[in-house]
Design a protein around this motif. Structure first.
Motif, mmCIF file in Angstrom:
data_model
loop_
_atom_site.group_PDB
_atom_site.id
_atom_site.type_symbol
_atom_site.label_atom_id
_atom_site.label_comp_id
_atom_site.label_asym_id
_atom_site.label_seq_id
_atom_site.Cartn_x
_atom_site.Cartn_y
_atom_site.Cartn_z
ATOM 1 N N HIS A 86 4.126 3.971 -13.570
ATOM 2 C CA HIS A 86 3.928 3.535 -12.182
ATOM 3 C C HIS A 86 2.723 4.242 -11.540
ATOM 4 C CE1 HIS A 86 5.993 7.339 -11.894
ATOM 5 N NE2 HIS A 86 5.615 7.422 -10.631
ATOM 6 N N LEU A 117 -2.178 -2.297 -8.347
ATOM 7 C CA LEU A 117 -0.914 -2.972 -8.007
ATOM 8 C C LEU A 117 -0.589 -4.087 -9.002
ATOM 9 C CD1 LEU A 117 -1.020 -3.280 -4.116
ATOM 10 C CD2 LEU A 117 0.680 -2.070 -5.483
ATOM 11 N N THR A 122 1.715 2.001 -8.625
ATOM 12 C CA THR A 122 1.903 2.124 -7.177
ATOM 13 C C THR A 122 1.586 3.509 -6.644
ATOM 14 O OG1 THR A 122 4.246 2.587 -7.566
ATOM 15 C CG2 THR A 122 3.635 0.290 -7.058
ATOM 16 N N HIS A 172 3.627 -2.527 -2.183
ATOM 17 C CA HIS A 172 3.103 -3.868 -2.474
ATOM 18 C C HIS A 172 2.546 -4.495 -1.206
ATOM 19 C CE1 HIS A 172 4.171 -4.118 -6.647
ATOM 20 N NE2 HIS A 172 5.263 -3.425 -6.337
#
Length: 180
Positions: A86, A117, A122, A172
């Motif tokens: 991530h 993304l 993230t 997001h």
């Protein structure tokens, strides 16, 4: 006309332009891991290692062109650990000194964050020499400083400096592709 490309390979012409861009940034005082006078063999080897990481999908390289001229680059080093898929490290944001203060770094960073993304990343982290002008840019761009390590890096005179560490969480939809 500005154009952003994600470079999937580094051909000879691109390799030469990348070496030239890195050289001029170093010569203008950027703390990028190399000393002056610039050792061109070391820079060439550096870009070959980046090309290998691109080929193995461990790194993404984004380039901003004005016409055919390379004016800026940034890299995204993807964490390949199972528990770290991530996150990624932002590395080597380079903007040609003759084209700074035109918004090119912002354009490139927005594009890179959107790509991060899209690749499920993230959490972005980066480091920069403390008190460098890059710190103000990263802070204005929404990165949070979490600390610094004193005496971490030396400049081309051998003087030791602190390095500051930053992160940015990309919920997001927080990164955008607007290049205007």
């Amino acid at each position: 006309m500005l154009k952003i490309k994600q470079l999937d390979t580094i051909g000879l012409d691109t390799h030469s332009q990348l070496c030239d861009l890195l050289t001029v940034c170093i010569e203008h005082g950027a703390s990028l891991g190399f000393y002056t006078p610039v050792n061109s063999d070391m820079l060439q080897q550096y870009w070959y290692s980046v090309a290998q990481a691109i080929a193995t999908k461990e790194r993404k390289l984004y380039a901003l062109y004005r016409g055919d001229a390379l004016v800026a680059t940034v890299q995204l080093s993807l964490c390949m650990k199972e528990n770290g898929r991530h996150r990624a490290d932002v590395e080597k944001l380079l903007v040609h000194p003759n084209t700074q203060r035109r918004g090119y770094a912002t354009i490139l960073m927005r594009h890179m964050e959107q790509s991060a993304l899209e690749n499920g990343r993230t959490l972005l982290v980066l480091d920069t020499q403390s008190t460098d002008k890059a710190e103000l840019f990263y802070q204005a761009f929404g990165y949070t400083k979490v600390g610094q390590i004193p005496f971490y890096v030396s400049d081309n005179q051998g003087q030791l400096h602190s390095t500051s560490y930053y992160y940015k969480y990309l919920a997001h939809g927080t990164a955008c592709l607007n290049v205007n």
